[in-house]
Design an enzyme around this catalytic site. Structure first.
Site, mmCIF file in Angstrom:
data_model
loop_
_atom_site.group_PDB
_atom_site.id
_atom_site.type_symbol
_atom_site.label_atom_id
_atom_site.label_comp_id
_atom_site.label_asym_id
_atom_site.label_seq_id
_atom_site.Cartn_x
_atom_site.Cartn_y
_atom_site.Cartn_z
ATOM 1 C CD GLU A 84 4.393 19.257 111.198
ATOM 2 O OE1 GLU A 84 3.352 18.858 111.779
ATOM 3 O OE2 GLU A 84 4.397 19.680 110.040
ATOM 4 C CB CYS A 89 -0.430 19.106 110.882
ATOM 5 S SG CYS A 89 0.896 20.211 110.357
ATOM 6 C CB THR A 147 3.544 7.389 108.989
ATOM 7 O OG1 THR A 147 2.348 6.942 108.330
ATOM 8 C CG2 THR A 147 4.731 7.162 108.087
#
Length: 512
Positions: free
Chosen positions: A261, A295, A243
């Protein structure tokens, strides 16, 4: 409890231009807990226009940092007053575990911890950056002249956030943006849009002017409008690398600034001097945190081969102590994944690892005793190689991939860097200098260094290095350091003054 909202535009809730609604589920029970509009193109344009007008006509961008700081601090106070309701919402919306003594991810990371960050900006905004840097006066034809470099707000900011830590990440992105004097259009993830409205309500009640913070939920099409709009100056996004590429392409047409990020496949590097006693304590590492949906989790374990037996025995012991289930039960250690689609992805990734030659040490399936909810057992994959899909791609679930190596530091560094990502990582050694030198060679933006002493890992001295005499304030997540990735893990930095500076422009002024 259920939560139902309309759009939040120009300081108030307003009806959407459609009757279509997004249904929000509790991932632990699969029950409906709320609905929000599925925003139309017209809805998004209304929100952008409100933010543009609030920026161009003020007064928010023209206020001093001290004035903005006072309002942001009041916002933190309001969110603290509403903590019980926010806690209930976050647990219901994300499946984050409550944990004993408020130490679960629902509070320590997502709710109270995130509000502490808002308070930090309120207290420190006036001196977090050098807002005006004066030059030395000089003589000129018309008399004394001079120069200054000033920081100004960057403009209208599109904030696009993911599903894993929605309340925290909404605040971590929009608070620095409005602190800098920008105005914001927030698009929360359609699986977790509810807390964004509570943030907007608190901002309005604290005195943030209409149009400074707007909320429009929806899917990828809403993101496409925001990231390509010529009225948006900055995009800040947390989510997948795929994305992120799409956002960069959309933003290119108007040369707008992007702060991304993105994904990670971070490694915990256990160096060759670590003891068997420590290896037995590693267990599942980070991947139990919020069911591995983060993440920064160190989802690859680089383990010296001589420590395999000790590690395996330690994992088996740890597995017996894990309790999967109701996030509100303070004895629960592992909650659900966010949706069935995410659990399906985790299952497929684990199966691909097995097909490629990895072996399942523990876990690897849905828990049989839970009929509802998107639960998956904590899983350790042994005998993995660095070229396997499970060692290269983000799984975003409670799965740890173990790659054995010979214990040589050069090999450990090579394996740690053998990925397109570079978000985080960790190094453990019996020698601080050795660990630090390895950490410096890992191509990641955020690396932890730990030193083993007599079978334990020492991170900080008693008191967390914050006791009497040290003169340090307790650390608040998201306020110190500079968080962001190398390589395909992102662009730009977040947290504290580094994150704040991303939402400012530098202007040089001269006069004579």
């Amino acid at each position: 409890m259920t939560w139902d909202f309309d759009l939040f535009i120009d300081g108030k809730e307003v009806p959407a231009g459609t009757s279509d609604r997004i249904t929000v589920l509790n991932p632990a029970t699969e029950e409906v807990i709320g609905t929000v509009p599925d925003s139309t193109t017209g809805d998004v344009q209304r929100a952008i226009s409100a933010a543009r007008s609030a920026f161009d006509t003020g007064p928010w961008p023209w206020t001093t940092p001290a004035e903005r700081g006072r309002i942001i601090k009041r916002m933190a106070e309001i969110l603290t007053e509403r903590h019980p309701e926010l806690h209930e919402l976050i647990v219901s919306e994300t499946g984050a575990i409550a944990g004993g003594n408020n130490m679960g991810t629902a509070d320590f990371i997502q709710c109270a911890g995130a509000v502490d960050t808002v308070r930090w900006f309120g207290d420190n905004l006036h001196n977090a950056l050098e807002w005006v840097e004066m030059g030395v006066p000089v003589g000129g034809v018309n008399g004394i002249g001079g120069s200054a470099v000033v920081r100004e707000p960057a403009g209208v900011v599109a904030v696009i956030t993911p599903f894993n830590f929605p309340f925290q990440l909404n605040l971590f992105k929009l608070i620095p943006a409005i602190a800098a004097g920008c105005t914001v259009v927030l698009k929360p993830h359609p699986w977790t849009p509810l807390d964004a409205y509570e943030i907007a309500r608190a901002a309005s009640d604290a005195g943030v002017p209409p149009g400074v913070l707007n909320v429009v939920p929806g899917g990828a099409e809403v993101g496409d409008i925001l990231t390509s709009s010529p009225m948006v100056d900055v995009v800040t996004f947390t989510g997948s690398t795929q994305t992120g590429r799409r956002i960069m392409a959309n933003a290119a047409s108007t040369i707008k600034r992007v702060k991304l990020e993105l994904g990670g496949k971070s490694a915990r590097v256990v160096l060759g001097d670590v003891s068997e006693e420590y290896a037995a304590t590693i267990g599942f590492g980070d991947v139990l945190a919020h069911c591995g949906q983060a993440c920064v989790v160190q989802s690859r374990l680089l383990l010296p081969s001589r420590l395999r037996e000790a590690y395996v025995e330690g994992v088996k012991a740890a597995y017996r102590s894990i309790k999967i289930g109701d996030p509100r039960d303070e004895t629960t250690t592992l909650g659900p994944l966010i949706r069935a689609e995410q659990r399906d992805r985790v299952e497929k990734m684990v199966q691909s690892g097995v097909d490629d030659g990895a072996t399942v040490l523990v876990g690897g399936k849905r828990p049989h005793h839970l009929e509802r909810g998107y639960f998956y057992e904590p899983t350790v994959l042994m005998d993995a190689r660095s070229d396997m899909h499970v060692a290269q791609e983000e799984i975003f679930g409670p799965v740890l991939t173990v790659i054995e190596y010979d214990g040589d530091d050069t090999e450990a560094i090579r394996l740690a860097n053998d990925t397109v990502y570079g978000l985080a990582g960790g190094v453990v050694s019996a020698n601080t200098t050795r660990a630090f030198n390895v950490a410096r060679r890992i191509r990641s933006g955020y690396v932890t260094v730990q030193t083993e002493v007599n079978g334990t890992v020492t991170v900080a001295p008693p008191g967390g290095d914050q006791g009497p005499g040290w003169g340090r304030e307790p650390a608040v997540i998201g306020t110190s350091g500079a968080f962001g990735g190398f390589k395909q893990s992102g662009v730009g930095r977040e947290w504290g003054r580094y994150g704040l500076s991303e939402f400012t422009e530098l202007k040089s002024l001269t006069w004579s």
